[in-house]
Design a protein around this motif. Structure first.
Motif, PDB file in Angstrom:
ATOM      1  N   ILE A  46       0.858  -1.184   0.000  1.00 53.90           N
ATOM      2  CA  ILE A  46       0.000   0.000   0.000  1.00 53.90           C
ATOM      3  C   ILE A  46       0.893   1.231   0.000  1.00 53.90           C
ATOM      4  O   ILE A  46       1.704   1.416   0.910  1.00 53.90           O
ATOM      5  CB  ILE A  46      -0.922   0.025   1.227  1.00 53.90           C
ATOM      6  N   TYR A  47       0.761   2.070  -1.028  1.00 47.19           N
ATOM      7  CA  TYR A  47       1.570   3.285  -1.130  1.00 47.19           C
ATOM      8  C   TYR A  47       0.618   4.478  -1.075  1.00 47.19           C
ATOM      9  O   TYR A  47      -0.278   4.612  -1.908  1.00 47.19           O
ATOM     10  CB  TYR A  47       2.363   3.287  -2.432  1.00 47.19           C
ATOM     11  N   VAL A  48       0.815   5.324  -0.079  1.00 45.19           N
ATOM     12  CA  VAL A  48      -0.063   6.455   0.188  1.00 45.19           C
ATOM     13  C   VAL A  48       0.668   7.749  -0.149  1.00 45.19           C
ATOM     14  O   VAL A  48       1.817   7.932   0.247  1.00 45.19           O
ATOM     15  CB  VAL A  48      -0.484   6.478   1.674  1.00 45.19           C
ATOM     16  N   THR A  49       0.018   8.635  -0.862  1.00 40.13           N
ATOM     17  CA  THR A  49       0.564   9.955  -1.149  1.00 40.13           C
ATOM     18  C   THR A  49      -0.470  11.013  -0.774  1.00 40.13           C
ATOM     19  O   THR A  49      -1.626  10.919  -1.189  1.00 40.13           O
ATOM     20  CB  THR A  49       0.943  10.108  -2.629  1.00 40.13           C
ATOM     21  N   VAL A  50      -0.047  11.996   0.015  1.00 39.26           N
ATOM     22  CA  VAL A  50      -0.926  13.084   0.444  1.00 39.26           C
ATOM     23  C   VAL A  50      -0.304  14.410   0.014  1.00 39.26           C
ATOM     24  O   VAL A  50       0.788  14.759   0.464  1.00 39.26           O
ATOM     25  CB  VAL A  50      -1.124  13.073   1.969  1.00 39.26           C
ATOM     26  N   PRO A  51      -0.970  15.182  -0.860  1.00 43.56           N
ATOM     27  CA  PRO A  51      -0.473  16.510  -1.197  1.00 43.56           C
ATOM     28  C   PRO A  51      -0.449  17.410   0.039  1.00 43.56           C
ATOM     29  O   PRO A  51      -1.366  17.373   0.869  1.00 43.56           O
ATOM     30  CB  PRO A  51      -1.471  17.020  -2.236  1.00 43.56           C
ATOM     31  N   VAL A  52       0.583  18.219   0.166  1.00 41.03           N
ATOM     32  CA  VAL A  52       0.758  19.060   1.349  1.00 41.03           C
ATOM     33  C   VAL A  52       0.046  20.398   1.207  1.00 41.03           C
ATOM     34  O   VAL A  52      -0.381  20.992   2.199  1.00 41.03           O
ATOM     35  CB  VAL A  52       2.268  19.261   1.618  1.00 41.03           C
ATOM     36  N   ARG A  53      -0.098  20.881  -0.014  1.00 42.19           N
ATOM     37  CA  ARG A  53      -0.608  22.249  -0.211  1.00 42.19           C
ATOM     38  C   ARG A  53      -1.941  22.530   0.473  1.00 42.19           C
ATOM     39  O   ARG A  53      -2.132  23.616   1.030  1.00 42.19           O
ATOM     40  CB  ARG A  53      -0.713  22.546  -1.713  1.00 42.19           C
ATOM     41  N   ALA A  69      -1.137  15.449   8.405  1.00 39.03           N
ATOM     42  CA  ALA A  69      -2.304  14.751   7.864  1.00 39.03           C
ATOM     43  C   ALA A  69      -2.441  13.410   8.576  1.00 39.03           C
ATOM     44  O   ALA A  69      -1.456  12.686   8.748  1.00 39.03           O
ATOM     45  CB  ALA A  69      -2.157  14.532   6.366  1.00 39.03           C
ATOM     46  N   VAL A  70      -3.648  13.101   8.994  1.00 42.50           N
ATOM     47  CA  VAL A  70      -3.935  11.822   9.645  1.00 42.50           C
ATOM     48  C   VAL A  70      -4.606  10.907   8.621  1.00 42.50           C
ATOM     49  O   VAL A  70      -5.644  11.266   8.040  1.00 42.50           O
ATOM     50  CB  VAL A  70      -4.841  12.004  10.875  1.00 42.50           C
ATOM     51  N   VAL A  71      -4.014   9.746   8.380  1.00 36.72           N
ATOM     52  CA  VAL A  71      -4.532   8.803   7.390  1.00 36.72           C
ATOM     53  C   VAL A  71      -4.950   7.520   8.095  1.00 36.72           C
ATOM     54  O   VAL A  71      -4.131   6.864   8.753  1.00 36.72           O
ATOM     55  CB  VAL A  71      -3.474   8.482   6.311  1.00 36.72           C
ATOM     56  N   THR A  89       0.147   9.226  10.968  1.00 40.23           N
ATOM     57  CA  THR A  89       0.206  10.685  10.916  1.00 40.23           C
ATOM     58  C   THR A  89       1.424  11.096  10.103  1.00 40.23           C
ATOM     59  O   THR A  89       2.555  10.747  10.454  1.00 40.23           O
ATOM     60  CB  THR A  89       0.287  11.296  12.326  1.00 40.23           C
ATOM     61  N   LEU A  90       1.184  11.797   9.017  1.00 37.64           N
ATOM     62  CA  LEU A  90       2.258  12.238   8.133  1.00 37.64           C
ATOM     63  C   LEU A  90       2.525  13.724   8.361  1.00 37.64           C
ATOM     64  O   LEU A  90       1.591  14.542   8.325  1.00 37.64           O
ATOM     65  CB  LEU A  90       1.875  12.010   6.671  1.00 37.64           C
ATOM     66  N   LYS A  91       3.791  14.061   8.610  1.00 39.91           N
ATOM     67  CA  LYS A  91       4.161  15.449   8.865  1.00 39.91           C
ATOM     68  C   LYS A  91       5.248  15.888   7.898  1.00 39.91           C
ATOM     69  O   LYS A  91       6.322  15.276   7.865  1.00 39.91           O
ATOM     70  CB  LYS A  91       4.655  15.607  10.306  1.00 39.91           C
ATOM     71  N   PRO A  92       5.002  16.933   7.124  1.00 45.08           N
ATOM     72  CA  PRO A  92       6.033  17.440   6.215  1.00 45.08           C
ATOM     73  C   PRO A  92       7.117  18.170   7.002  1.00 45.08           C
ATOM     74  O   PRO A  92       6.941  18.478   8.190  1.00 45.08           O
ATOM     75  CB  PRO A  92       5.272  18.413   5.312  1.00 45.08           C
ATOM     76  N   LEU A 121      -9.720  -2.145   0.177  1.00 44.31           N
ATOM     77  CA  LEU A 121      -8.831  -1.235   0.892  1.00 44.31           C
ATOM     78  C   LEU A 121      -9.525   0.116   0.998  1.00 44.31           C
ATOM     79  O   LEU A 121     -10.009   0.655   0.007  1.00 44.31           O
ATOM     80  CB  LEU A 121      -7.503  -1.075   0.145  1.00 44.31           C
ATOM     81  N   ARG A 122      -9.561   0.653   2.217  1.00 42.71           N
ATOM     82  CA  ARG A 122     -10.187   1.952   2.432  1.00 42.71           C
ATOM     83  C   ARG A 122      -9.169   2.900   3.062  1.00 42.71           C
ATOM     84  O   ARG A 122      -8.497   2.554   4.042  1.00 42.71           O
ATOM     85  CB  ARG A 122     -11.405   1.817   3.338  1.00 42.71           C
ATOM     86  N   GLY A 123      -9.034   4.078   2.495  1.00 41.96           N
ATOM     87  CA  GLY A 123      -8.165   5.104   3.044  1.00 41.96           C
ATOM     88  C   GLY A 123      -8.950   6.363   3.317  1.00 41.96           C
ATOM     89  O   GLY A 123      -9.797   6.770   2.514  1.00 41.96           O
ATOM     90  N   LYS A 124      -8.693   6.976   4.470  1.00 40.46           N
ATOM     91  CA  LYS A 124      -9.397   8.198   4.852  1.00 40.46           C
ATOM     92  C   LYS A 124      -8.363   9.193   5.372  1.00 40.46           C
ATOM     93  O   LYS A 124      -7.529   8.846   6.212  1.00 40.46           O
ATOM     94  CB  LYS A 124     -10.437   7.899   5.920  1.00 40.46           C
ATOM     95  N   VAL A 125      -8.387  10.421   4.869  1.00 45.52           N
ATOM     96  CA  VAL A 125      -7.408  11.430   5.278  1.00 45.52           C
ATOM     97  C   VAL A 125      -8.133  12.665   5.805  1.00 45.52           C
ATOM     98  O   VAL A 125      -9.186  13.053   5.298  1.00 45.52           O
ATOM     99  CB  VAL A 125      -6.474  11.817   4.107  1.00 45.52           C
ATOM    100  N   ARG A 126      -7.544  13.273   6.846  1.00 46.26           N
ATOM    101  CA  ARG A 126      -8.073  14.522   7.390  1.00 46.26           C
ATOM    102  C   ARG A 126      -6.912  15.409   7.832  1.00 46.26           C
ATOM    103  O   ARG A 126      -5.820  14.923   8.147  1.00 46.26           O
ATOM    104  CB  ARG A 126      -9.018  14.270   8.562  1.00 46.26           C
ATOM    105  N   ASP A 127      -7.155  16.693   7.835  1.00 51.07           N
ATOM    106  CA  ASP A 127      -6.171  17.688   8.263  1.00 51.07           C
ATOM    107  C   ASP A 127      -6.139  17.700   9.789  1.00 51.07           C
ATOM    108  O   ASP A 127      -7.143  18.019  10.431  1.00 51.07           O
ATOM    109  CB  ASP A 127      -6.577  19.061   7.721  1.00 51.07           C
ATOM    110  N   GLN A 128      -4.997  17.348  10.372  1.00 50.46           N
ATOM    111  CA  GLN A 128      -4.924  17.249  11.830  1.00 50.46           C
ATOM    112  C   GLN A 128      -5.190  18.593  12.507  1.00 50.46           C
ATOM    113  O   GLN A 128      -5.796  18.644  13.579  1.00 50.46           O
ATOM    114  CB  GLN A 128      -3.550  16.733  12.265  1.00 50.46           C
ATOM    115  N   TYR A 129      -4.748  19.682  11.875  1.00 55.13           N
ATOM    116  CA  TYR A 129      -4.866  20.982  12.516  1.00 55.13           C
ATOM    117  C   TYR A 129      -6.113  21.756  12.110  1.00 55.13           C
ATOM    118  O   TYR A 129      -6.360  22.843  12.636  1.00 55.13           O
ATOM    119  CB  TYR A 129      -3.613  21.820  12.225  1.00 55.13           C
ATOM    120  N   LYS A 130      -6.891  21.214  11.190  1.00 56.38           N
ATOM    121  CA  LYS A 130      -8.148  21.866  10.829  1.00 56.38           C
ATOM    122  C   LYS A 130      -9.136  20.807  10.340  1.00 56.38           C
ATOM    123  O   LYS A 130      -9.486  20.739   9.158  1.00 56.38           O
ATOM    124  CB  LYS A 130      -7.923  22.929   9.752  1.00 56.38           C
TER     125      LYS A 130
END
Length: 291
Positions: A46-53, A69-71, A89-92, A121-130
């Motif tokens: 499983i390869y996960v990519t989350v845009p930071v912008r 980002a919390v995945v 939790t992914l942190k740039p 496979l289910r993936g869910k992402v949310r902004d940790q700070y908002k």
């Protein structure tokens, strides 16, 4: 390798609306377990990519800002029962100026051993700070099944050549360090397609010849042959290859890898993978180290 891409352009271009939900790119590749004595069934990468912008940057100190980002990842069996789950939790990197235009996407890789069967496979992402910005959910079907004869695993596109590597790591497989190409995307400045796959259940002591073919919908095509390989006894045979992009136009393309018996020329197995090339936009950086 199957993948879901909301829009690759949004991975690369600035996002004006910071209130938009975070985005998530999921890619999967299925292999047979390298150690069938210990792990029956297959291994799903499983390869996960989350845009930071789109993420919210919070100030941590004077001239120090960071996003997160919390995945939530989960695999569900066909009957709805959970097979695996994990939250990451992914942190740039910390920024001193959040207006900088270059913010590479974050990547995460996980391998999960599963019995043969059908999964989601289910993936869910949310902004940790908002978290009020909402969340994005992506689902992909998964099938893990033993091949009846010689067969390739899924093909992984790499952003740079595979290199020999020892030790255990999520990014090591078959004795190589593999740096994925997020979204199977080759951007400005890329000269070659790099890829990795595995060939299982080959006839013992029978050399195999590999042929690589790339083409697009407009009729462009290129071919290459690799040196004969000998099957690995008792485990899948690794295949590492590359093919020049050359005059391949921008847009989608398909790479097909074919294995033939060196003596009889009979086709033993074939596998295809789709990718995209751009001549103007740079590709997202592929992670090669655990985060």
């Amino acid at each position: 390798m199957r993948h879901f891409l909301l829009s690759l352009a949004t991975l690369l271009a600035p996002l004006a609306a910071q209130a938009a939900p975070p985005q998530l790119l999921l890619q999967t590749a299925t292999f047979r377990s390298l150690d069938q004595a210990q792990h029956k069934g297959g291994e799903v990468e499983i390869y996960v990519t989350v845009p930071v912008r789109p993420l919210t940057y919070r100030q941590r100190a004077p001239r120090s800002f960071q996003a997160a980002a919390v995945v939530d990842l989960s695999i569900v069996k066909a009957d709805g029962q959970p097979a695996w789950q994990e939250t990451v939790t992914l942190k740039p990197p910390v920024l001193t100026d959040t207006t900088v235009s270059i913010k590479n996407p974050l990547s995460f890789l996980k391998r999960v051993n599963l019995p043969d069967g059908t999964y989601t496979l289910r993936g869910k992402v949310r902004d940790q700070y908002k978290p009020a910005n909402g969340e994005t959910t992506v689902e992909l079907p998964l099938t893990v099944a033993a091949p009846a004869g010689p067969a390739f695993s899924d093909v992984i596109f790499l952003s740079r050549p595979a290199t020999k590597a020892d030790g255990q790591s999520n990014f090591n497989r078959g004795g190589y360090l593999l740096t994925r190409a997020p979204g199977n995307y080759y951007g400005r400045g890329a000269d070659n397609i790099f890829f990795y796959t595995e060939l299982s259940q080959l006839p013992a002591s029978r050399p195999v010849v590999l042929h690589y073919h790339v083409e697009n919908a407009e009729g462009f095509a290129a071919d290459a042959d690799a040196d004969p390989i000998s099957p690995t006894v008792g485990r899948p045979t690794t295949v590492v290859g590359q093919l020049p992009l050359g005059p391949l136009p921008a847009g989608p393309f398909t790479l097909t890898v074919t294995a033939r018996d060196a003596a009889t020329k009979k086709v033993l197995a074939t596998q295809s993978q789709q990718g995209t090339r751009s001549l103007t936009e740079y590709a997202p950086a592929g992670a090669a180290l655990p985060r």
